[in-house]
Design an enzyme around this catalytic site. Structure first.
Site, PDB file in Angstrom:
ATOM      1  N   GLY A   1       0.805  -1.222   0.000  1.00 21.67           N
ATOM      2  CA  GLY A   1       0.000   0.000   0.000  1.00 21.67           C
ATOM      3  C   GLY A   1       0.834   1.267   0.000  1.00 21.67           C
TER       4      GLY A   1
ATOM      5  CG  ASN B   1       3.694   2.811  -9.298  1.00 25.98           C
ATOM      6  OD1 ASN B   1       2.878   2.277 -10.052  1.00 25.98           O
ATOM      7  ND2 ASN B   1       3.868   2.418  -8.056  1.00 25.98           N
TER       8      ASN B   1
ATOM      9  CB  CYS C   1      -1.626   4.762  -8.271  1.00 32.54           C
ATOM     10  SG  CYS C   1       0.087   4.532  -7.831  1.00 32.54           S
TER      11      CYS C   1
ATOM     12  CG  ASN D   1       3.771  -2.258 -11.073  1.00 37.48           C
ATOM     13  OD1 ASN D   1       3.987  -2.984 -10.099  1.00 37.48           O
ATOM     14  ND2 ASN D   1       3.594  -0.962 -10.970  1.00 37.48           N
ATOM     15  CB  THR D   2       3.108  -6.801  -9.117  1.00 41.74           C
ATOM     16  OG1 THR D   2       2.230  -5.721  -8.791  1.00 41.74           O
ATOM     17  CG2 THR D   2       4.419  -6.641  -8.381  1.00 41.74           C
TER      18      THR D   2
ATOM     19  N   GLY E   1       8.361 -11.884  -8.866  1.00 45.14           N
ATOM     20  CA  GLY E   1       9.295 -13.004  -8.781  1.00 45.14           C
ATOM     21  C   GLY E   1       9.342 -13.800 -10.076  1.00 45.14           C
TER      22      GLY E   1
ATOM     23  N   GLY F   1      10.926  -8.153 -13.943  1.00 41.00           N
ATOM     24  CA  GLY F   1       9.915  -9.164 -13.657  1.00 41.00           C
ATOM     25  C   GLY F   1      10.595 -10.503 -13.447  1.00 41.00           C
ATOM     26  N   GLY F   2      10.974 -10.789 -12.225  1.00 45.64           N
ATOM     27  CA  GLY F   2      11.491 -12.116 -11.892  1.00 45.64           C
ATOM     28  C   GLY F   2      12.917 -12.401 -12.302  1.00 45.64           C
TER      29      GLY F   2
END
Lengths: 353, 286
Positions: free
Chosen positions: A88, A143, A146, A210-211, A235, A262-263
């Site tokens: 968060g 980023n 959001c 991003n994730t 990951g 990314g990983g």
């Protein structure tokens, strides 16, 4: 774990003979390995394990205007080859960040890539304005994953118009000579259209990815494992998704710089991103399990390039998009080749007349 | 300043329901103080488990036949700790440590009560030794679900002036919780400081009982962590600062040792509105 992690900080140098410099828009970095936003705080903790100035850049945790608590715990769940997080955007706010964190990075000689996050377009513009004239600032990463409080919490990065509005506002406020990269979410139908919208709005480059939004349910409590219910998956589990995104965006936008992430866990993982089209890479979640991972990946990447005969890192960027190299099979010369003089020099032997 | 070490397992032994693992980890022992912890990589180089497991350091030896060693106690909770329990001498183990802020020691030779729940007693035993070396009186209360889940009673008996044991099932000592016997012990011994390590519910009870007597109380918390070094922000809990404001602070770098009366025990796992920068309902992003 390879023996490389045993080396003391400061001992890893790229393979001699390999030019590891890379250019992201107007800025040239000494090498292409960065930290990833949210996985390195602002560098000070990792500096206990390696010299943060050794990396291409330190991408700081996304900073917002005001101090922010983040979400309740539990905030993390380990998943197969990955993890789910729901922090968060906890942070001290931009003013404390500038005073304590950015000035420290600058003092240490690190190249800071400051990640900014906001709830409105105006937040992003104000954050960017605060970065003007700050020493140590090499780049801005926006980023946009959001919620947009002015649009019912719809995530900016999922809408090309909202993404473009943020990037345009940041570009207007950004100091000259500091590239602005938009960090895109893979949770979209067509990442290329978002990438094009951001570039159209003036983004100097793109950070991918991003994730991915994920969820874990605790089968003992029979409830979601995270207090925030959903979280961002990161990951090695997401690496193929990330490589695909870099590939697609590189194909559509051949000239736009890409920071790929990314990983990434090893130098060969990083090389995959580079071959897919990344001009530089970020090492993120792997740092949680191996604090020296970024310098190890840099060293492994340099060795992997040397092993493959590269002399310059930049020669490998996007190479997987090129047609395969045709290897001439060994054997008799193809018909019609002109013989070279050497091959037909008459040979004489001892004892011959 | 922590170090990352490719260590080698020296020994692993069963202690009741727990495992005690000693690892040759050069450079770590000399930096370690009671309350520090170590973060251990699990599953090997190709592991699908990316995150380190954090354990309080039980014992260190700066020098020995094999070089400096670090010993920690753990219970098998999941795949990561099951993998760890299957390690054998000479297996390699990647450690980062010592991590966190250790227990602070009193400047005067005071009377101290140490309260351990389960294998939470592990960091209290070296603490007890350090306190004794400073001329402190040490009394122990050790509690667990059952006798096999107690750790370190013999060590405690050797170091301390007295020891009380509680088990939930009554298999050893007093049947019940440490908080059943702690108030009387604090009053009887004239305790001046309290140290505790164990489950959150126990730490809350101990902190409240110490606070009711105006006794300074240091607790080492066990929060779920991903990195152990302060970068992931997952191990936070609400703690009141010197300025009276509550912040979500990282238990790995600002802790694991906190003052018991500064932790807002009832708000762990929630987001009180008066936390600095508290997210409102509209918050988000990750």
């Amino acid at each position: 774990m390879s023996e490389l992690t045993l080396r003391p900080a400061g001992d890893i140098t790229p393979m001699p003979g390999i030019d590891m410099t890379t250019r992201l828009a107007s800025v040239t970095f000494p090498n292409p390995v960065f930290t990833a936003s949210g996985c390195a705080a602002a560098g000070q903790e990792l500096d206990q394990f390696f010299d943060v100035a050794e990396l291409g850049g330190i991408v700081t945790k996304s900073i917002m205007m005001a101090p922010r608590s983040g979400r309740a715990t539990p905030r993390m769940a380990e998943t197969p080859s990955g993890m789910l997080n729901s922090i968060g955007l906890q942070g001290p706010g931009i003013d404390a960040f500038l005073d304590k964190d950015l000035s420290w990075l600058s003092h240490r000689g690190a190249r800071a890539v400051v990640s900014i996050a906001g709830g409105t377009v105006d937040d992003y513009a104000k954050l960017t304005a605060k970065l003007r004239g700050r020493p140590g600032l090499a780049m801005i990463e926006v980023n946009i994953s959001c919620p947009n409080v002015e649009d019912r919490g719809q995530v900016f990065a999922c809408d090309p118009h909202a993404s473009a509005a943020v990037i345009q506002a940041v570009k207007r406020a950004a100091p000259t000579g500091v590239p602005v990269f938009a960090k895109l979410s893979p949770d979209v139908t067509d990442i290329v259209s978002i990438a094009q919208a951001c570039v159209g709005a003036g983004a100097d480059g793109l950070s991918l990815i991003n994730t991915l939004l994920g969820m874990v349910i605790d089968t003992d409590t029979l409830r979601p494992a995270l207090a925030g219910v959903t979280g961002g998956l990161s990951g090695p589990a997401i690496r193929p998704v990330a490589v695909r995104c870099v590939w697609q965006v590189r194909q559509a936008l051949p000239d736009v710089p890409i920071l790929g992430m990314g990983g990434i866990r090893t130098g060969l993982d990083a090389l995959e991103f580079v071959l897919a089209g990344a001009n530089a890479v970020s090492v993120g979640t792997t740092v949680f399990g191996d604090p020296r991972a970024p310098v190890r990946v840099l060293d492994e990447l340099a060795r992997a390039l040397a092993d493959r005969g590269f002399e310059r890192f930049e020669d490998a960027i996007g190479l997987a998009h090129k047609p395969p190299v045709i290897h001439v099979p060994e054997g008799p010369d193809p018909v019609g080749d002109e013989p070279t003089p050497n091959e037909h020099r008459p040979v004489s032997f001892e004892g011959e007349a | 300043m922590p170090v990352q070490v490719q260590g080698e397992v020296l020994s692993i032994r069963k202690v009741g329901a727990y495992n005690a693992m000693t690892v040759v980890a050069p450079g770590m022992a000399e930096l370690t103080r009671p309350g520090h912890f170590v973060a251990v990589q699990v599953g090997g180089p190709e592991s699908s488990m990316l995150l380190r497991r954090a354990f309080a350091i039980y014992d260190v030896k700066e020098r020995g036949v094999y070089g400096g060693t670090v010993e920690f106690i753990f219970a098998v909770h999941g795949k990561g700790t099951a993998w760890l329990a299957a390690r054998r001498p000479q297996d390699k183990l990647d450690l980062v440590g010592p991590l966190g802020k250790p227990f602070r020691l009193p400047a005067q030779p005071v009377t101290a009560t140490l309260v351990g729940g389960g294998y939470g007693s592990a960091p209290l035993l070296p603490l007890a030794t350090a306190l004794r070396e400073r001329g402190c009186r040490v009394d122990f209360v050790l509690g667990a679900g059952s006798a096999d889940r107690l750790f370190g009673q013999l060590d405690a008996k050797r170091i301390a002036s007295s020891i009380e044991v509680t088990t939930d099932d009554g298999s050893l000592g007093h049947r019940g919780r440490v908080s059943d016997v702690l108030p009387q012990l604090l009053d009887r011994t004239g305790a001046e400081v309290v140290y505790a390590c164990g489950p959150m519910a126990m730490l809350k009870a101990v902190s409240e009982q110490a606070a009711a007597r105006d006794l300074p109380c240091q607790v080492a918390v066990e929060e779920s962590m991903a990195c152990g070094i302060g970068v992931c922000m997952t191990c936070v809990l609400p703690v009141v600062g010197d300025d009276g404001l509550t912040r979500l602070v990282r238990s790995c770098v600002e802790g694991p040792v906190f003052l018991g009366d500064r932790v807002r025990w009832n708000d762990i796992g929630s987001l009180p509105p008066d936390v600095v920068g508290s997210l409102n309902a509209a918050g988000g992003g990750h």
